[in-house]
Design a protein around this motif. Sequence first.
Motif, PDB file in Angstrom:
ATOM      1  N   THR B 182       0.942  -0.668   0.055  1.00  0.00           N
ATOM      2  CA  THR B 182      -0.239   0.384  -0.215  1.00  0.00           C
ATOM      3  C   THR B 182       0.822   1.193   0.211  1.00  0.00           C
ATOM      4  O   THR B 182       1.639   1.681   1.184  1.00  0.00           O
ATOM      5  CB  THR B 182      -0.966  -0.696   1.502  1.00  0.00           C
ATOM      6  OG1 THR B 182      -1.601  -0.817   1.181  1.00  0.00           O
ATOM      7  CG2 THR B 182      -1.603   1.071   0.954  1.00  0.00           C
ATOM      8  N   TRP B 183       0.836   1.563  -1.091  1.00  0.00           N
ATOM      9  CA  TRP B 183       1.861   2.878  -1.274  1.00  0.00           C
ATOM     10  C   TRP B 183       1.373   4.222  -1.698  1.00  0.00           C
ATOM     11  O   TRP B 183       0.832   5.002  -2.694  1.00  0.00           O
ATOM     12  CB  TRP B 183       2.967   2.097  -2.000  1.00  0.00           C
ATOM     13  CG  TRP B 183       4.056   2.780  -2.266  1.00  0.00           C
ATOM     14  CD1 TRP B 183       4.988   4.214  -1.964  1.00  0.00           C
ATOM     15  CD2 TRP B 183       5.901   2.923  -3.262  1.00  0.00           C
ATOM     16  NE1 TRP B 183       6.308   4.364  -1.670  1.00  0.00           N
ATOM     17  CE2 TRP B 183       6.408   3.818  -2.660  1.00  0.00           C
ATOM     18  CE3 TRP B 183       5.691   2.041  -4.223  1.00  0.00           C
ATOM     19  CZ2 TRP B 183       7.821   3.458  -3.368  1.00  0.00           C
ATOM     20  CZ3 TRP B 183       7.006   2.273  -5.343  1.00  0.00           C
ATOM     21  CH2 TRP B 183       7.663   2.679  -5.304  1.00  0.00           C
ATOM     22  N   ILE B 184       0.719   4.512  -0.957  1.00  0.00           N
ATOM     23  CA  ILE B 184      -0.074   6.158  -1.935  1.00  0.00           C
ATOM     24  C   ILE B 184       0.606   7.276  -1.233  1.00  0.00           C
ATOM     25  O   ILE B 184       0.294   8.409  -1.308  1.00  0.00           O
ATOM     26  CB  ILE B 184      -1.434   6.122  -1.467  1.00  0.00           C
ATOM     27  CG1 ILE B 184      -1.131   5.661   0.199  1.00  0.00           C
ATOM     28  CG2 ILE B 184      -2.026   4.975  -2.369  1.00  0.00           C
ATOM     29  CD1 ILE B 184      -2.898   6.009   0.835  1.00  0.00           C
ATOM     30  N   ASP B 185       1.723   7.209  -0.139  1.00  0.00           N
ATOM     31  CA  ASP B 185       2.362   8.314   0.410  1.00  0.00           C
ATOM     32  C   ASP B 185       3.312   8.889  -0.590  1.00  0.00           C
ATOM     33  O   ASP B 185       4.446   8.317  -0.195  1.00  0.00           O
ATOM     34  CB  ASP B 185       2.390   8.676   1.763  1.00  0.00           C
ATOM     35  CG  ASP B 185       2.836   9.588   2.848  1.00  0.00           C
ATOM     36  OD1 ASP B 185       2.621  11.166   1.886  1.00  0.00           O
ATOM     37  OD2 ASP B 185       3.358  10.245   3.715  1.00  0.00           O
ATOM     38  N   GLU B 186       3.616  10.127  -0.821  1.00  0.00           N
ATOM     39  CA  GLU B 186       4.866  10.171  -2.241  1.00  0.00           C
ATOM     40  C   GLU B 186       5.914  11.262  -1.001  1.00  0.00           C
ATOM     41  O   GLU B 186       6.910  11.244  -1.362  1.00  0.00           O
ATOM     42  CB  GLU B 186       4.229  11.129  -3.430  1.00  0.00           C
ATOM     43  CG  GLU B 186       3.713  12.004  -2.656  1.00  0.00           C
ATOM     44  CD  GLU B 186       2.661  12.540  -2.644  1.00  0.00           C
ATOM     45  OE1 GLU B 186       2.391  11.372  -2.178  1.00  0.00           O
ATOM     46  OE2 GLU B 186       1.924  14.162  -2.919  1.00  0.00           O
ATOM     47  N   GLY B 187       5.857  11.797  -0.455  1.00  0.00           N
ATOM     48  CA  GLY B 187       6.184  12.607   0.895  1.00  0.00           C
ATOM     49  C   GLY B 187       6.398  13.830   0.563  1.00  0.00           C
ATOM     50  O   GLY B 187       5.774  14.540  -1.018  1.00  0.00           O
ATOM     51  N   MET B 188       7.812  13.518   0.872  1.00  0.00           N
ATOM     52  CA  MET B 188       8.678  15.268   0.997  1.00  0.00           C
ATOM     53  C   MET B 188       9.418  15.144  -0.179  1.00  0.00           C
ATOM     54  O   MET B 188      10.650  14.122   0.473  1.00  0.00           O
ATOM     55  CB  MET B 188       8.304  16.455   1.510  1.00  0.00           C
ATOM     56  CG  MET B 188       6.834  16.281   1.306  1.00  0.00           C
ATOM     57  SD  MET B 188       6.709  17.703   3.247  1.00  0.00           S
ATOM     58  CE  MET B 188       6.881  19.470   2.741  1.00  0.00           C
TER      59      MET B 188
END
Lengths: 105, 379
Positions: B182-188
Amino acid sequence: MMSRQKTNLMQIVYGKPGSKASTLIKEAQGSSEDEESDDDDFFKPKGEINKKVSEGTDSQNFDGEDCSKFTNHVTLKNWNDEELIASVRDRFVTGDWAKAARRGQ
Amino acid sequence: MGKTEYKKLKGSQNLRQRLLLSTLSSTPVLIDDIRHEDTWPGLRPHEISLLRLLEKITDDCLVEINETGTKLKYKPGVIVGGRNLVHDCGLSRSIGYFLEPLLVLGVFGKKPLSIRLKGITNDSKDPSVDTFKRTTLPLLKRFGVPSEGLDLKIESRGSPPQGGGEVHLGIPIVLNSLSAVTWIDEGMVKRIRGTAFSTKVSYQFEKTMIHAARGIFNRLLPDVHIFQDHRSGQEAGKSPGYGISLVAETTTGCFISTDTAVCYARGEDTDDYDDDERKELMPPADVGEQAASMLLGEIEQGGVVDSMHQGILFILCALCPQDVSKVRVGKLSPYAIETLRHIRDFLDVKFVITPDSSTETVILKCVGCGLKNLSRKIS
């Protein structure tokens, strides 16, 4: 609006239910008008636009080049522009974290 | 055993995905009309080379090509992997073309794969070997590929048209299957790294490219480090060229990459898509600036991978066990859309694709086909 966009995108990729066509470049262009103007060139691969014109309705490109890199140098933005830089600032740790956290909520 | 059922396909498009998915799903394919109306009909040298590579790493695979090369019959074998293999990738496409399918296949082998690939390491058409090293390998790790033995070493560089580069690739196998993400946070973006290389030209070229790229990043981020990789003698291959690969690393461990390379055009390659390569070479300052702009363009998209990794990301998701994988990407690239269609055709995995209008990204969800590493079980 959301559900319509959802079906559109599913249709663009997989075709209409029942049809097994993957020849949907044309539809991609049609449906992208519903979305924001920024998405106008959403599904227009470089070179394929010309091919579509020359091949008429038969938009499937049987011998399209096998290339994962998607570069579109024509639309490359000028990132020396201060306004553009400001638009991505919050994508960096040096930007506004609170604003970035609200993104997508 | 009955007669082999072949899946019938047409045209030369997406040959790599077709062969990759055919091999993984053990589906024999029959591809017809390969450039049959072209001035030069049939398979291209790099496509033949890819088939030879598949023969090398699999056991009992069958490749039949008709006289004009417009018809290909491919019956996949068992992926065996193996040590100390060597493959000459030729000069019509760069090593990156071969690495894309090879990385996924290697993971499902009977034994770990260790192979030396010779040819062109950097060009403008395929992802560079630097991009594979810094972005694609970490992507595999995210799906549960062990990091031990996962390695890409650039022994020497080769620019088109003559090549002369060599890389060593090691791929471990997955013991059972990949693990869903589950990989939906692309971050900064927290730092930018990169490599500027040059072959058979002055090291000043690298400095100029780095300077130009930094000029764009400096207003956004202080943590920018672009390494110089100047090769000379044997390690510089046979042709002059220069280029730069950049990677942005985010707080959530996403890698967003772009790369570009400049060289003199391949003599015989006069197809229309090459016209930008045949002009005067782009000055190094412009190359640096262009690569930096491309990277910012990719960061702006807001996906967890860049556009050139969308395809491999979807393939990995589809190969996972029967769990839900969920990923966020930017605008779908044409190649990624073709990949999604092929995944549906070969693996019977259909993604649920939802645009996220507030961020202008796309969320894709799928239940993997549950591919097990069967090659290993047989042993």
